[in-house]
Design an enzyme around this catalytic site. Structure first.
Site, PDB file in Angstrom:
ATOM      1  N   CYS A   2      -5.170 -16.435 -14.588  1.00  0.00           N
ATOM      2  CA  CYS A   2      -4.731 -16.532 -16.436  1.00  0.00           C
ATOM      3  C   CYS A   2      -3.471 -16.549 -17.114  1.00  0.00           C
ATOM      4  O   CYS A   2      -2.269 -17.591 -16.582  1.00  0.00           O
ATOM      5  CB  CYS A   2      -4.404 -14.824 -16.037  1.00  0.00           C
ATOM      6  SG  CYS A   2      -5.676 -13.980 -15.330  1.00  0.00           S
ATOM      7  N   ARG A  27      -4.223 -23.361 -18.622  1.00  0.00           N
ATOM      8  CA  ARG A  27      -4.500 -22.377 -17.209  1.00  0.00           C
ATOM      9  C   ARG A  27      -6.090 -22.295 -17.103  1.00  0.00           C
ATOM     10  O   ARG A  27      -6.366 -21.983 -16.172  1.00  0.00           O
ATOM     11  CB  ARG A  27      -3.808 -21.764 -17.433  1.00  0.00           C
ATOM     12  CG  ARG A  27      -2.115 -21.618 -17.390  1.00  0.00           C
ATOM     13  CD  ARG A  27      -1.314 -20.745 -17.268  1.00  0.00           C
ATOM     14  NE  ARG A  27      -1.458 -19.497 -16.284  1.00  0.00           N
ATOM     15  CZ  ARG A  27      -0.374 -20.498 -15.273  1.00  0.00           C
ATOM     16  NH1 ARG A  27       0.153 -20.641 -15.497  1.00  0.00           N
ATOM     17  NH2 ARG A  27      -0.999 -19.218 -13.974  1.00  0.00           N
ATOM     18  N   TRP A  76      -8.531 -14.979 -17.063  1.00  0.00           N
ATOM     19  CA  TRP A  76      -9.527 -15.973 -15.848  1.00  0.00           C
ATOM     20  C   TRP A  76     -10.932 -14.882 -15.364  1.00  0.00           C
ATOM     21  O   TRP A  76     -10.346 -14.450 -14.439  1.00  0.00           O
ATOM     22  CB  TRP A  76      -9.000 -17.131 -15.540  1.00  0.00           C
ATOM     23  CG  TRP A  76     -10.425 -17.944 -14.941  1.00  0.00           C
ATOM     24  CD1 TRP A  76     -10.689 -17.088 -13.145  1.00  0.00           C
ATOM     25  CD2 TRP A  76     -10.924 -18.760 -14.727  1.00  0.00           C
ATOM     26  NE1 TRP A  76     -11.140 -18.813 -13.222  1.00  0.00           N
ATOM     27  CE2 TRP A  76     -12.114 -19.670 -13.873  1.00  0.00           C
ATOM     28  CE3 TRP A  76     -11.188 -19.557 -16.210  1.00  0.00           C
ATOM     29  CZ2 TRP A  76     -12.683 -19.942 -13.480  1.00  0.00           C
ATOM     30  CZ3 TRP A  76     -12.438 -20.927 -16.322  1.00  0.00           C
ATOM     31  CH2 TRP A  76     -12.736 -21.149 -15.435  1.00  0.00           C
ATOM     32  N   ASN A 102      -1.926 -10.915 -13.568  1.00  0.00           N
ATOM     33  CA  ASN A 102      -2.730 -12.528 -12.984  1.00  0.00           C
ATOM     34  C   ASN A 102      -3.107 -11.843 -11.881  1.00  0.00           C
ATOM     35  O   ASN A 102      -2.015 -11.650 -11.222  1.00  0.00           O
ATOM     36  CB  ASN A 102      -1.659 -13.193 -13.204  1.00  0.00           C
ATOM     37  CG  ASN A 102      -2.527 -14.370 -13.067  1.00  0.00           C
ATOM     38  OD1 ASN A 102      -3.518 -15.118 -12.958  1.00  0.00           O
ATOM     39  ND2 ASN A 102      -1.521 -15.818 -13.096  1.00  0.00           N
ATOM     40  N   GLY A 103      -4.070 -11.975 -11.488  1.00  0.00           N
ATOM     41  CA  GLY A 103      -4.380 -12.336  -9.978  1.00  0.00           C
ATOM     42  C   GLY A 103      -5.751 -11.599  -9.891  1.00  0.00           C
ATOM     43  O   GLY A 103      -6.098 -11.344 -10.071  1.00  0.00           O
ATOM     44  N   GLU A 485     -10.334 -39.835  -4.727  1.00  0.00           N
ATOM     45  CA  GLU A 485      -9.994 -39.739  -6.365  1.00  0.00           C
ATOM     46  C   GLU A 485     -11.021 -39.931  -7.930  1.00  0.00           C
ATOM     47  O   GLU A 485     -10.908 -39.242  -8.382  1.00  0.00           O
ATOM     48  CB  GLU A 485      -8.585 -40.168  -6.393  1.00  0.00           C
ATOM     49  CG  GLU A 485      -8.327 -40.485  -7.870  1.00  0.00           C
ATOM     50  CD  GLU A 485      -8.114 -39.170  -8.331  1.00  0.00           C
ATOM     51  OE1 GLU A 485      -8.492 -37.675  -7.851  1.00  0.00           O
ATOM     52  OE2 GLU A 485      -6.801 -38.224  -9.589  1.00  0.00           O
ATOM     53  N   LYS A 489     -12.324 -37.522 -10.102  1.00  0.00           N
ATOM     54  CA  LYS A 489     -12.218 -37.927 -11.860  1.00  0.00           C
ATOM     55  C   LYS A 489     -13.189 -37.918 -12.447  1.00  0.00           C
ATOM     56  O   LYS A 489     -13.379 -36.567 -13.543  1.00  0.00           O
ATOM     57  CB  LYS A 489     -11.353 -38.460 -11.831  1.00  0.00           C
ATOM     58  CG  LYS A 489      -9.937 -38.684 -12.093  1.00  0.00           C
ATOM     59  CD  LYS A 489      -9.212 -37.363 -12.888  1.00  0.00           C
ATOM     60  CE  LYS A 489      -8.220 -36.688 -12.166  1.00  0.00           C
ATOM     61  NZ  LYS A 489      -8.005 -36.772 -10.692  1.00  0.00           N
ATOM     62  N   GLU A 492     -16.078 -34.471 -12.761  1.00  0.00           N
ATOM     63  CA  GLU A 492     -14.841 -33.001 -13.104  1.00  0.00           C
ATOM     64  C   GLU A 492     -14.867 -32.923 -14.529  1.00  0.00           C
ATOM     65  O   GLU A 492     -14.668 -31.958 -15.594  1.00  0.00           O
ATOM     66  CB  GLU A 492     -13.560 -32.693 -12.208  1.00  0.00           C
ATOM     67  CG  GLU A 492     -12.448 -33.836 -12.507  1.00  0.00           C
ATOM     68  CD  GLU A 492     -11.330 -33.084 -12.236  1.00  0.00           C
ATOM     69  OE1 GLU A 492     -10.486 -33.913 -11.222  1.00  0.00           O
ATOM     70  OE2 GLU A 492     -11.073 -31.752 -12.540  1.00  0.00           O
ATOM     71  N   HIS A 508     -23.488 -47.580   7.762  1.00  0.00           N
ATOM     72  CA  HIS A 508     -23.972 -46.102   8.457  1.00  0.00           C
ATOM     73  C   HIS A 508     -24.580 -45.431   7.779  1.00  0.00           C
ATOM     74  O   HIS A 508     -24.695 -44.149   7.778  1.00  0.00           O
ATOM     75  CB  HIS A 508     -22.729 -45.934   9.094  1.00  0.00           C
ATOM     76  CG  HIS A 508     -22.137 -46.109   9.669  1.00  0.00           C
ATOM     77  ND1 HIS A 508     -22.182 -47.039  10.789  1.00  0.00           N
ATOM     78  CD2 HIS A 508     -20.513 -47.555   9.878  1.00  0.00           C
ATOM     79  CE1 HIS A 508     -21.288 -47.898  11.557  1.00  0.00           C
ATOM     80  NE2 HIS A 508     -20.449 -48.340  10.746  1.00  0.00           N
ATOM     81  N   LYS A 611      -6.923 -25.159 -14.802  1.00  0.00           N
ATOM     82  CA  LYS A 611      -5.632 -26.296 -14.443  1.00  0.00           C
ATOM     83  C   LYS A 611      -5.396 -25.577 -13.136  1.00  0.00           C
ATOM     84  O   LYS A 611      -4.695 -26.463 -12.102  1.00  0.00           O
ATOM     85  CB  LYS A 611      -5.150 -26.204 -15.809  1.00  0.00           C
ATOM     86  CG  LYS A 611      -3.755 -26.678 -14.599  1.00  0.00           C
ATOM     87  CD  LYS A 611      -4.196 -28.210 -14.641  1.00  0.00           C
ATOM     88  CE  LYS A 611      -2.754 -29.559 -14.213  1.00  0.00           C
ATOM     89  NZ  LYS A 611      -3.276 -30.756 -14.283  1.00  0.00           N
TER      90      LYS A 611
HETATM   91  C1  AGP Z   1      -7.566 -32.307 -10.107  1.00  0.00           C
HETATM   92  O1  AGP Z   1      -7.869 -33.590 -10.992  1.00  0.00           O
HETATM   93  C2  AGP Z   1      -8.294 -30.990 -10.240  1.00  0.00           C
HETATM   94  N1  AGP Z   1      -8.194 -30.483 -11.608  1.00  0.00           N
HETATM   95  C3  AGP Z   1      -8.083 -30.118  -9.008  1.00  0.00           C
HETATM   96  O2  AGP Z   1      -9.067 -31.017  -7.325  1.00  0.00           O
HETATM   97  C4  AGP Z   1      -6.620 -30.414  -8.157  1.00  0.00           C
HETATM   98  O3  AGP Z   1      -5.958 -31.152  -8.509  1.00  0.00           O
HETATM   99  C5  AGP Z   1      -6.438 -29.127  -7.460  1.00  0.00           C
HETATM  100  O4  AGP Z   1      -7.227 -28.059  -7.736  1.00  0.00           O
HETATM  101  C6  AGP Z   1      -4.849 -29.027  -7.148  1.00  0.00           C
HETATM  102  O5  AGP Z   1      -3.898 -27.980  -8.059  1.00  0.00           O
HETATM  103  P1  AGP Z   1      -2.690 -27.988  -7.831  1.00  0.00           P
HETATM  104  O6  AGP Z   1      -2.046 -29.506  -7.185  1.00  0.00           O
HETATM  105  O7  AGP Z   1      -2.401 -27.512  -8.611  1.00  0.00           O
HETATM  106  O8  AGP Z   1      -2.546 -27.592  -5.706  1.00  0.00           O
END
Ligand code: AGP
Length: 616
Positions: A2, A27, A76, A102-103, A485, A489, A492, A508, A611
Site C-alpha cells: 500500500c 506500489r 492493495w 499498510n501490512g 531473468e 521479464k 511479467e 535432459h 512493485k
Molecule cells: C522483477 O521484475 C519483479 N518485479 C520481482 O521479481 C522483484 O524482483 C521481486 O519481487 C523482488 O523485489 P525486491 O527487489 O524489491 O525485493
C-alpha cells in the site's frame, strides 16, 4: 504494497495528499482514499475503489474542506475485496478518528470478536478497521492519540504501518510501524510521513528513518519518535538523493523505458564513490572487516529478479573472494531449517528493501546468529535497517514493476562487494582488483552502446513477434541466470509463457519443447574469453536449429560462428566472462518491453503484480 502519506502544515492538505499518492501508484493498488481535518475541527474523508483518478474526479465534484492536516492511502487488497467500503481511511470513535494501514494484522479476527462482544460494529471486512476501532476505544480512554497508539500496537500481531488523525487534535498525525515501511519528511513549518520517500520528495529531501516498533507524532513544528514503551529513540537523518523529476517519467513512454535507458548510469552511480586509485573502497563497509574475515560461507537470499542478480554475483564472489556461496529464494530459505551460524554471512538483495519474504528471511538469519548484509536500492527501507551492514545500489527510483536498472545495479554492487571481500580476506592482489575494476568501469559505456545499436532492431522484431505464444531462453555459466531473468521479464509484462534453461539441460528434457518456429533466445559466451563454453553453446544452437527453432542469439561483436544458425543476432561489445551478463541482459529487457508494448499492454503496472511485495 500500500501507499501511505501524512501531512501537517500551513497548506491545504488535499492536493498534497493526492499528488503524494500519485507518486506511490507504482506500489500497486486497487483503491485510494484520504482524510482531512480543518481548523474548525471537522473531519472529511473520501475513498473510492479503482485507480486514483476515480478519487480525483470525486473530489473535483465534491471537494473536501481545505484542512491542513491529512492522511492518504492507496490500498492493495489483502483482507476484503477492492470496494469503497474496504478502502482506507477507516473511521472510528464516532467518526472522529481516521486510520490508514499498510501490512497485515494477523490476529485481527480475535480482536474483532473482543470488540464485537463489547458492542462495537464494523462496516468493512478489513483487518484495518479492527485496528481503527481498537485505537478509537483507547483514545476514548486516554484522550491522547500517541498514548492510544501505544496501547493499541501492544495488542497487534503481524506487520503494520498505521497512521491516524483525530478531529479533536488538528495539526497532529501519529504513526506506528512494525515490519512495514514508514519514513518522515522534514519540511519548513510542515512535516510529512510516507511509506517511502516518493510520497514527499517533491516537497523535501530531508528525511528521517523510523526503526522497528516505533511511534512517530508529527506537528507542523515538531517530530517526536518513541518506542512502543514510550521511551524517546534516536532517529537517523538522511538526504534523499532522488528529486521529484527523477521520480517522474521525464517524457518517456513508460517508467520502464526511462529506467532501461538509465541502466548505464545505474551501474556508473553504483560504482561512484567506491573506487579510489583503482581499488574498491565501500564507505558503508569501513570498519566492518570482521564481517568478512570471520565467515566460511555466504548465502545470498532474494526473490525474483533480485535472486537472479544473486546467481550472477555468486560467480564473482567465489572467483574473487574465494568463499563458498549459495543462492536461495528467500521464501524457501526460511522454511528449510538451514544450517547457519556466526560464520555465515547472509547477503540479502532487494530493490525495495520491503519484500516481506526477504525481510522475514533476514530476521530469521539474524536470530540464527548469522551476520547479515543488505544490498538495497531504497534508503531508509526496512531490510537495510534490519541488517548488520548495507551496500546501497544507486539506481535511483525504480517505479516500473519490472525491475531493470536495479538488476544491473545489484550485480554491480555484488561485484564491488566481491572485490572488497577478496581484498579483506587477502584473496586478491591490488593489481588483480584494479584489473576487474577497470572492466567494471567500462560497463556503463558498453551498455549504452548496446542500447544505441540494438534497441530499434529489437523493438522491430518484438513487434513482429507480438502473437508469439511461448519463448525459451538458454544460457550457460553466468548466462544461465540471464536466461532466467529474460524469461521472467517477458512473463511479467507481456503475459506470454517463457522459460529459462541452462543450455546443458536441453538434452535432459527441454529439447522436447522445440518444434518448428519456436523462438529461442540464446546467450552466447565470448569466443575469445570462453572458447570452450562458446563451442558448447554453438552446438546447442545447432541441435535446436535442426528441430526448427527460431534462434535469436545474443552474441559478442565479431562472433561469426552463430551466423549460419541464427535468425537474429543481437550484438554486445566484447567483455570478460563475468561482465557479459551486464550487457547480455539489456537486449532481453528491451525485447520484453517491446513485445508488451506491441501487445498494447501496460508495461509499468502489469496485471496481478505490485512493485513491492510487502506481504508473505
Ligand atoms: C522483477 O521484475 C519483479 N518485479 C520481482 O521479481 C522483484 O524482483 C521481486 O519481487 C523482488 O523485489 P525486491 O527487489 O524489491 O525485493
Amino acid at each position: 504494497m500500500c501507499g501511505i502519506i501524512g501531512y501537517v502544515g500551513p497548506r491545504p492538505s488535499q492536493d498534497i495528499l493526492i499528488s503524494g499518492l500519485a507518486r506511490l501508484e507504482y506500489r500497486g493498488y486497487d483503491s485510494a482514499g484520504i482524510a482531512v481535518i480543518d481548523g474548525e475541527g471537522s473531519l472529511g474523508t473520501r475513498k473510492r475503489a479503482g485507480k486514483l483518478q476515480v478519487l480525483r474526479d470525486d473530489l473535483a465534484a465534491h471537494p473536501l474542506t481545505d484542512g491542513t492536516t491529512g492522511i492518504g492511502h492507496t490500498r492493495w487488497a489483502t483482507h476484503g475485496g477492492p470496494t469503497d467500503a474496504n478502502a482506507h481511511p477507516h473511521l472510528a470513535d464516532d467518526d472522529k478518528l481516521a486510520v490508514i494501514h499498510n501490512g497485515i494484522i494477523e490476529n485481527f479476527s480475535e480482536l474483532k470478536s473482543e470488540l464485537v462482544a463489547e458492542g462495537y460494529t464494523f462496516r468493512s471486512e478489513t483487518d484495518t478497521e479492527v485496528a481503527a476501532v481498537l485505537l478509537g476505544r483507547e483514545y476514548q480512554a486516554s484522550g491522547d492519540l500517541t498514548q492510544a497508539f501505544r496501547a493499541t500496537v501492544s495488542r497487534l500481531e503481524g506487520a503494520f504501518t498505521l497512521l491516524a488523525l483525530h478531529r479533536d487534535q488538528p495539526g497532529l498525525v501519529v504513526g506506528a510501524r512494525r515490519n512495514s515501511p514508514l519514513v518522515i519528511g522534514l519540511g519548513d513549518g510542515e512535516n510529512f510521513l510516507g511509506s517511502d520517500v516518493a510520497a514527499f520528495v517533491e516537497h523535501t529531501r530531508h528525511a528521517l528513518a523510523i526503526g522497528q516498533d516505533e511511534i512517530v507524532a508529527i506537528t507542523p513544528q515538531e517530530v517526536t519518535v518513541t518506542d512502543f514503551s514510550g521511551a524517546a529513540v534516536e532517529v537517523e537523518p538522511f538526504e534523499v538523493v532522488w528529486d521529484a523529476a527523477a521520480a517522474d517519467k521525464g517524457g518517456w513512454s513508460s517508467f520502464m523505458a526511462k529506467e532501461v535507458s538509465e541502466e548505464p548510469e545505474a551501474v556508473a552511480n553504483t560504482i561512484r564513490g567506491r573506487v579510489h586509485d583503482g581499488l574498491v573502497q565501500i564507505p558503508e563497509l569501513e570498519g566492518l572487516d570482521e564481517l568478512f574475515t570471520g565467515i566460511d560461507r555466504i548465502i545470498v537470499i532474494a526473490c525474483g529478479t533480485a535472486a537472479y542478480a544473486g546467481m550472477v554475483g555468486k560467480y564473482a564472489l567465489e572467483q574473487w573472494a574465494r568463499v563458498p556461496v549459495d543462492v536461495e529464494l528467500a521464501h524457501e530459505f526460511r522454511y528449510r531449517d538451514p544450517v547457519i551460524g556466526a560464520r555465515t554471512l547472509v547477503v540479502s538483495i532487494s530493490q525495495s528493501g520491503e519484500t516481506m519474504d526477504t525481510l522475514m528471511a533476514v530476521k530469521y538469519a539474524r536470530e540464527a546468529g548469522a551476520k547479515t548484509l543488505s544490498i538495497c536500492n531504497t534508503q531508509g527501507a526496512t531490510i537495510p535497517r534490519e541488517s548488520d551492514a548495507i551496500v546501497y545500489t544507486h539506481a535511483g527510483p525504480e517505479v516500473a514493476v519490472a525491475s531493470t536498472k536495479a538488476f544491473v545495479a545489484q550485480i554491480t554492487a555484488l561485484y564491488l562487494l566481491a572485490l572488497h571481500v577478496g581484498r579483506v580476506r587477502g584473496a586478491l592482489t591490488d593489481d588483480a582488483i584494479a584489473e576487474q575494476v577497470s572492466q567494471l568501469e567500462a560497463v556503463p559505456e558498453k551498455i549504452a552502446r548496446v542500447l544505441a545499436s540494438e534497441q530499434e532492431h529489437i523493438e522491430q522484431f518484438a513487434h513482429w513477434m507480438a502473437d508469439t505464444r511461448s519463448v525459451i531462453f538458454l544460457g550457460r555459466h553466468v548466462g544461465y541466470p540471464i536466461a532466467l531473468e529474460g524469461a521472467l521479464k517477458l512473463k511479467e509484462i507481456s503475459y506470454i509463457h517463457a522459460e529459462g534453461f541452462a543450455a546443458g539441460e536441453l538434452k535432459h528434457g527441454p529439447i522436447a519443447l522445440i518444434e518448428p518456429g519456436q523462438p529461442v533466445f540464446v546467450m552466447v559466451p565470448s569466443p575469445t574469453s570462453s572458447p570452450l563454453l562458446h563451442a558448447k553453446v554453438v552446438s546447442n544452437i545447432q541441435e535446436i536449429r535442426a528441430r526448427g527453432a527460431r534462434i535469436i542469439a545474443v552474441a559478442e561483436e565479431g562472433d561469426a560462428a552463430v551466423l549460419p544458425f541464427a535468425d537474429e543476432v543481437l550484438r554486445i561489445p566484447l567483455a570478460e566472462p563475468l561482465f557479459e551478463p551486464l550487457l547480455a541482459v539489456v537486449p532481453l529487457h528491451v525485447f520484453a518491453m517491446g513485445l508488451a508494448t506491441a501487445k498494447g499492454l501496460d508495461v509499468d503496472q502489469p496485471r496481478n503484480l505490485a512493485k513491492s511485495v510487502t506481504v508473505e
